[in-house]
Design a protein around this motif. Sequence first.
Motif, PDB file in Angstrom:
ATOM      1  N   VAL A 384      95.088 139.352  58.624  1.00  0.00           N
ATOM      2  CA  VAL A 384      96.042 140.733  58.097  1.00  0.00           C
ATOM      3  C   VAL A 384      96.664 139.455  57.273  1.00  0.00           C
ATOM      4  O   VAL A 384      97.973 138.648  57.377  1.00  0.00           O
ATOM      5  N   LEU A 385      96.951 140.281  56.103  1.00  0.00           N
ATOM      6  CA  LEU A 385      97.017 139.470  55.056  1.00  0.00           C
ATOM      7  C   LEU A 385      98.410 140.920  54.558  1.00  0.00           C
ATOM      8  O   LEU A 385      98.173 141.564  54.223  1.00  0.00           O
ATOM      9  N   ASP A 386      99.695 139.779  53.931  1.00  0.00           N
ATOM     10  CA  ASP A 386     100.772 140.606  53.756  1.00  0.00           C
ATOM     11  C   ASP A 386     101.803 139.654  52.155  1.00  0.00           C
ATOM     12  O   ASP A 386     101.407 138.668  52.210  1.00  0.00           O
ATOM     13  N   ALA A 387     102.196 140.565  51.977  1.00  0.00           N
ATOM     14  CA  ALA A 387     103.613 139.674  51.178  1.00  0.00           C
ATOM     15  C   ALA A 387     102.720 139.119  50.031  1.00  0.00           C
ATOM     16  O   ALA A 387     102.007 138.990  49.519  1.00  0.00           O
ATOM     17  N   ASP A 388     103.533 137.494  50.501  1.00  0.00           N
ATOM     18  CA  ASP A 388     102.443 137.021  49.164  1.00  0.00           C
ATOM     19  C   ASP A 388     100.876 136.250  48.932  1.00  0.00           C
ATOM     20  O   ASP A 388     100.427 135.883  48.164  1.00  0.00           O
ATOM     21  N   ALA A 389     100.061 136.473  50.355  1.00  0.00           N
ATOM     22  CA  ALA A 389      98.960 136.790  50.703  1.00  0.00           C
ATOM     23  C   ALA A 389      98.435 137.483  49.606  1.00  0.00           C
ATOM     24  O   ALA A 389      96.707 137.069  49.447  1.00  0.00           O
ATOM     25  N   LEU A 390      98.964 138.672  49.027  1.00  0.00           N
ATOM     26  CA  LEU A 390      99.160 139.029  48.490  1.00  0.00           C
ATOM     27  C   LEU A 390      98.766 139.204  47.074  1.00  0.00           C
ATOM     28  O   LEU A 390      98.024 139.091  46.090  1.00  0.00           O
ATOM     29  N   THR A 391     100.271 139.167  47.126  1.00  0.00           N
ATOM     30  CA  THR A 391     100.531 138.318  45.909  1.00  0.00           C
ATOM     31  C   THR A 391      99.308 137.747  44.494  1.00  0.00           C
ATOM     32  O   THR A 391      99.855 137.453  43.596  1.00  0.00           O
ATOM     33  N   ARG A 392      99.721 136.823  45.685  1.00  0.00           N
ATOM     34  CA  ARG A 392      98.633 135.172  44.709  1.00  0.00           C
ATOM     35  C   ARG A 392      97.510 136.082  44.632  1.00  0.00           C
ATOM     36  O   ARG A 392      97.110 135.476  43.151  1.00  0.00           O
ATOM     37  N   PHE A 393      96.747 137.154  44.906  1.00  0.00           N
ATOM     38  CA  PHE A 393      95.789 137.123  43.824  1.00  0.00           C
ATOM     39  C   PHE A 393      95.901 138.198  43.001  1.00  0.00           C
ATOM     40  O   PHE A 393      95.091 138.540  42.482  1.00  0.00           O
ATOM     41  N   GLU A 394      97.219 138.138  42.498  1.00  0.00           N
ATOM     42  CA  GLU A 394      97.320 139.351  41.153  1.00  0.00           C
ATOM     43  C   GLU A 394      96.791 138.990  40.411  1.00  0.00           C
ATOM     44  O   GLU A 394      96.572 140.306  39.513  1.00  0.00           O
ATOM     45  N   ARG A 395      96.570 138.239  39.555  1.00  0.00           N
ATOM     46  CA  ARG A 395      95.322 137.456  38.714  1.00  0.00           C
ATOM     47  C   ARG A 395      94.352 138.020  38.547  1.00  0.00           C
ATOM     48  O   ARG A 395      93.542 137.702  37.709  1.00  0.00           O
ATOM     49  N   ASN A 396      93.530 137.301  40.134  1.00  0.00           N
ATOM     50  CA  ASN A 396      92.339 137.966  40.228  1.00  0.00           C
ATOM     51  C   ASN A 396      92.255 137.689  41.315  1.00  0.00           C
ATOM     52  O   ASN A 396      91.414 137.483  42.491  1.00  0.00           O
ATOM     53  N   PRO A 397      91.878 139.781  41.156  1.00  0.00           N
ATOM     54  CA  PRO A 397      92.064 140.100  42.707  1.00  0.00           C
ATOM     55  C   PRO A 397      90.651 140.317  43.783  1.00  0.00           C
ATOM     56  O   PRO A 397      90.465 140.270  44.604  1.00  0.00           O
ATOM     57  N   ASP A 398      89.410 140.673  42.322  1.00  0.00           N
ATOM     58  CA  ASP A 398      88.060 140.488  42.485  1.00  0.00           C
ATOM     59  C   ASP A 398      88.324 139.395  43.261  1.00  0.00           C
ATOM     60  O   ASP A 398      86.948 139.295  44.780  1.00  0.00           O
ATOM     61  N   VAL A 399      88.859 138.257  43.295  1.00  0.00           N
ATOM     62  CA  VAL A 399      88.297 136.825  44.365  1.00  0.00           C
ATOM     63  C   VAL A 399      88.921 137.376  45.509  1.00  0.00           C
ATOM     64  O   VAL A 399      87.778 136.927  46.915  1.00  0.00           O
ATOM     65  N   LEU A 400      90.025 137.668  45.773  1.00  0.00           N
ATOM     66  CA  LEU A 400      90.023 138.344  46.949  1.00  0.00           C
ATOM     67  C   LEU A 400      89.167 139.402  48.059  1.00  0.00           C
ATOM     68  O   LEU A 400      88.644 139.282  48.939  1.00  0.00           O
ATOM     69  N   PHE A 401      89.048 140.593  47.339  1.00  0.00           N
ATOM     70  CA  PHE A 401      88.166 141.824  47.618  1.00  0.00           C
ATOM     71  C   PHE A 401      86.084 141.023  47.692  1.00  0.00           C
ATOM     72  O   PHE A 401      85.970 141.378  48.840  1.00  0.00           O
ATOM     73  N   ASP A 402      85.877 140.042  47.717  1.00  0.00           N
ATOM     74  CA  ASP A 402      84.662 138.997  47.615  1.00  0.00           C
ATOM     75  C   ASP A 402      84.864 138.579  48.666  1.00  0.00           C
ATOM     76  O   ASP A 402      83.766 138.724  49.550  1.00  0.00           O
ATOM     77  N   ALA A 403      85.870 138.032  49.103  1.00  0.00           N
ATOM     78  CA  ALA A 403      86.003 137.279  50.731  1.00  0.00           C
ATOM     79  C   ALA A 403      86.331 138.107  51.887  1.00  0.00           C
ATOM     80  O   ALA A 403      86.787 137.517  52.757  1.00  0.00           O
ATOM     81  N   LEU A 404      86.830 139.324  51.749  1.00  0.00           N
ATOM     82  CA  LEU A 404      87.441 140.023  52.512  1.00  0.00           C
ATOM     83  C   LEU A 404      86.519 140.968  53.751  1.00  0.00           C
ATOM     84  O   LEU A 404      85.150 140.549  53.597  1.00  0.00           O
ATOM     85  N   HIS A 405      86.134 141.205  54.348  1.00  0.00           N
ATOM     86  CA  HIS A 405      85.494 141.598  55.532  1.00  0.00           C
ATOM     87  C   HIS A 405      86.373 142.014  56.851  1.00  0.00           C
ATOM     88  O   HIS A 405      87.486 142.803  56.347  1.00  0.00           O
ATOM     89  N   GLU A 406      85.532 143.629  57.470  1.00  0.00           N
ATOM     90  CA  GLU A 406      85.401 144.486  58.078  1.00  0.00           C
ATOM     91  C   GLU A 406      87.119 144.536  58.862  1.00  0.00           C
ATOM     92  O   GLU A 406      87.544 145.215  59.778  1.00  0.00           O
ATOM     93  N   ASN A 407      87.146 143.165  59.217  1.00  0.00           N
ATOM     94  CA  ASN A 407      87.727 143.003  60.176  1.00  0.00           C
ATOM     95  C   ASN A 407      89.323 142.983  59.868  1.00  0.00           C
ATOM     96  O   ASN A 407      90.336 142.170  60.997  1.00  0.00           O
TER      97      ASN A 407
END
Length: 548
Positions: A384-407
Amino acid sequence: MTELLTATQMRAIEQAAIASGEVTGLELMERAGRGVVEAIFEECPELAKAPQKAVVLCGPGNNGGDGFVVARLLKEQAWEVEVFLYGNPEKLPPDARANYERWGELGATNPLIQSAIAQAPKSRNGSFTILPAFADEYDLVVDALFGGGLNRSLPEELRAFIHSTLGNPGNASKTVAIDAPTGICLDSGKEHNDYDTTVAGLTVTFHRPRVGHYLDSTEGNCGKIRVVDLGLDALYASAKNAKTNENAAFRKAWNAVKPKQVWLANPGNTTQIGKHWLSNKYNHGHALILSGGPGKTGAARLGARGALRIGTGLVTIGCPRTALSEVAAQTTAIMCRLLAGAPGLTELLEDERLNALCLGPGLGLGPDTQVLVLAALKSGRATVLDADALTRFERNPDVLFDALHENCVLTPHAGEFKRLFPDIAEKLDTPATTGPAYSKVDATREAAARAGCTILFKGPDTVIADQTGRCAINSSAYERAAPWLATAGSGDVLAGFITGLLARGFAPMQAAETAAWLHTECALSFGPGLIAEDLPEELPKVFRVLGV
């Protein structure tokens, strides 16, 4: 779960039912009008005791046809009824025209705008100011102007009329809207007319509620929702599920709208929540909640308490060395472990029993946050990613999206959603000029598809969608309104609820739906005065009521 439909889907169902030969349009209109009258008398028994005075405002489509049926049925019960039509009776759809003529055998139909404007002075800028007295003289006002058929802004003179009469909250208690208050988009819950929208005390709709009844701030306009059965359930079920050619006309029309269903969330699998017998703590998962430094551990502790109360076997808070004493001093059943950055997290996750992670609440926006998130995602654990774990990727959301998985489950509020999905948020904020408005359901589905995981888009109208398009709304409105949930830390508890259910083996979508529903139930159970610490402690009472 309660199935929700878009306005387009509902029209397809009605048209398909008529095409199948199982029912005529006139019969459906009669059932709808009768259902409205019955709902009014059930909700307001005092209106059923003696004939009173009603005004029915009919529009230029089939919603107006429903209004003519309501007018006739009230007149047959000795009510004094006035009817006003917005539009040309010669241009009414065939079924609405038939009911217009049936009503004409009992009473007159007045042209709405001309009659209202004749009584109203002009303001200094030349616009009409419709007198509130137009509605004050009636015991019941029925809004059958547009219902779910409106997909554009209203003309100025009709907006002025609604603003001064149907839009007056003082008249809401005696106003009943058919399908939807005029001015509401039933696909998005948004207002077409910048607050020139009917305010009703009761909204009567048909077959299934619409998505728009539970999105945005619709509750303030709809009052209470009543759903009238039109007798379509058996046909609807067989058309969606049959493998033969039976009801082929219905299936063809239904499939033409290519529906992806939306559901109104409920507690999910409460049996699974209650499975503690013949088991021990190791059968119910081990959740790891990451915390920030000294003075910032409260959010993680709230999440950990939520995970523990929802039935996780073990919960550990991982925190920097400087925060160990703070966490240890304020937790008992929750364990705490030293976490030395991303290398420390990777080492900690060598323990395969740690099967669900939560990052974000109170974690901070330092450079370590992004590295910790990526290390957690690399482990493949339910996260589960919430709050700061999401905001930290504001400038580079694709880095987060590339690492996410279906769980994974992301739990943004509106600001965090905008930081990760600025283009989607812009579409959501753009008013629709024609056609259905882009809704929070549309936005959450698009975001989930892009992220490749489950998104829980928080708010009173929380929308949850996964990467397959499955979608649910957890509405804290109507009888489930809990405005005291808007308190610091309540989102941290929700993240903990989801993490705990993931640790217990719930699928991400199911965990998010169930946690959101329980979150609201805890708030309703406690009542006003709620603070975030109360939410986990209310769970045992909620579980007892559910029979868990």
